[in-house]
Design a protein around this motif. Structure first.
Motif, short mmCIF file in Angstrom:
data_model
loop_
_atom_site.label_atom_id
_atom_site.label_comp_id
_atom_site.label_asym_id
_atom_site.label_seq_id
_atom_site.Cartn_x
_atom_site.Cartn_y
_atom_site.Cartn_z
N ASP A 1 43.51 -98.02 -3.96
CA ASP A 1 44.54 -97.17 -3.36
C ASP A 1 44.84 -95.93 -4.21
N GLU A 2 44.40 -95.92 -5.47
CA GLU A 2 44.57 -94.75 -6.33
C GLU A 2 43.52 -93.68 -6.03
N VAL A 3 42.50 -94.05 -5.28
CA VAL A 3 41.39 -93.13 -4.97
C VAL A 3 41.70 -92.47 -3.63
N PRO A 4 41.67 -91.12 -3.57
CA PRO A 4 42.02 -90.46 -2.31
C PRO A 4 41.05 -90.81 -1.19
N ALA A 5 41.61 -91.07 -0.01
CA ALA A 5 40.80 -91.43 1.16
C ALA A 5 40.35 -90.20 1.93
N GLU A 6 41.01 -89.07 1.71
CA GLU A 6 40.79 -87.90 2.55
C GLU A 6 39.83 -86.87 1.95
N GLN A 7 39.22 -87.18 0.81
CA GLN A 7 38.27 -86.23 0.23
C GLN A 7 37.08 -86.97 -0.37
N THR A 8 36.01 -86.22 -0.57
CA THR A 8 34.81 -86.79 -1.17
C THR A 8 35.10 -87.16 -2.62
N VAL A 9 34.64 -88.35 -2.99
CA VAL A 9 34.80 -88.84 -4.36
C VAL A 9 33.43 -88.82 -5.02
N TYR A 10 33.33 -88.15 -6.16
CA TYR A 10 32.10 -88.11 -6.95
C TYR A 10 32.25 -89.16 -8.04
N VAL A 11 31.34 -90.14 -8.06
CA VAL A 11 31.48 -91.29 -8.95
C VAL A 11 30.46 -91.19 -10.07
N VAL A 12 30.94 -91.38 -11.31
CA VAL A 12 30.07 -91.23 -12.47
C VAL A 12 30.23 -92.42 -13.41
N CYS A 13 29.14 -92.81 -14.08
CA CYS A 13 29.17 -93.79 -15.16
C CYS A 13 28.30 -93.22 -16.29
N ARG A 14 27.65 -94.06 -17.07
CA ARG A 14 26.84 -93.53 -18.18
C ARG A 14 25.51 -92.98 -17.69
N VAL A 15 24.77 -93.77 -16.90
CA VAL A 15 23.45 -93.31 -16.43
C VAL A 15 23.29 -93.34 -14.92
N GLY A 16 24.22 -93.92 -14.18
CA GLY A 16 24.16 -93.88 -12.73
C GLY A 16 24.11 -95.21 -12.01
N GLY A 17 23.96 -96.33 -12.72
CA GLY A 17 23.87 -97.64 -12.07
C GLY A 17 25.20 -98.15 -11.56
N ARG A 18 26.19 -98.20 -12.44
CA ARG A 18 27.52 -98.69 -12.04
C ARG A 18 28.16 -97.77 -11.01
N SER A 19 27.95 -96.46 -11.19
CA SER A 19 28.54 -95.52 -10.23
C SER A 19 27.89 -95.65 -8.87
N ALA A 20 26.60 -95.96 -8.82
CA ALA A 20 25.94 -96.18 -7.52
C ALA A 20 26.55 -97.39 -6.83
N GLN A 21 26.83 -98.45 -7.58
CA GLN A 21 27.48 -99.63 -7.01
C GLN A 21 28.86 -99.27 -6.47
N ALA A 22 29.62 -98.52 -7.26
CA ALA A 22 30.97 -98.13 -6.85
C ALA A 22 30.92 -97.23 -5.62
N ALA A 23 30.01 -96.26 -5.60
CA ALA A 23 29.90 -95.36 -4.45
C ALA A 23 29.49 -96.13 -3.20
N ALA A 24 28.56 -97.07 -3.34
CA ALA A 24 28.13 -97.88 -2.19
C ALA A 24 29.31 -98.66 -1.63
N TRP A 25 30.11 -99.27 -2.49
CA TRP A 25 31.26 -100.04 -2.04
C TRP A 25 32.30 -99.14 -1.37
#
Length: 107
Positions: free
Chosen positions: A47-71
């Motif tokens: 709920d802390e993440v805005p629903a009305e705009q694109t969220v760019y997700v980052v981690c160290r190399v891209g694996g965890r952020s890909a999981q987060a973006a997919a979810w």
């Protein structure tokens, strides 16, 4: 499901950047405007993440952020993975700050 991806140098300066790394990685170095929610806390804190705009997700190399973006996309949000993570961010010479009092680096 394919996760949309963007290169670090193409992330808009005014984009909502969500950093899903662990606390020690965040302290070492992060983008100045990023919001920190570790991957393990994301479902509880979505709920802390805005629903009305694109969220760019980052981690160290891209694996965890890909999981987060997919979810996030799965639950109806618009999320894009930052390819190569903070390593690519640093390589692209995008701004970084640290919380440690030391020069920022990607842990």
């Amino acid at each position: 499901m394919t996760v949309p991806e963007i290169e670090a140098h193409d992330v808009p300066a005014d984009g909502y950047l969500l950093d899903v790394r662990e606390q020690d990685e965040w302290v070492a170095g992060h983008a100045p405007e990023a919001v920190h929610i570790p991957l393990g806390q994301l479902q509880a804190r979505v709920d802390e993440v805005p629903a009305e705009q694109t969220v760019y997700v980052v981690c160290r190399v891209g694996g965890r952020s890909a999981q987060a973006a997919a979810w996030l996309n799965h639950i109806g949000r618009t999320a894009v993975n930052v390819g190569g993570g903070m390593q690519s961010w640093q390589f692209a010479q995008r701004p970084m700050v640290s919380e440690s009092g030391q020069p920022p680096f990607v842990a």
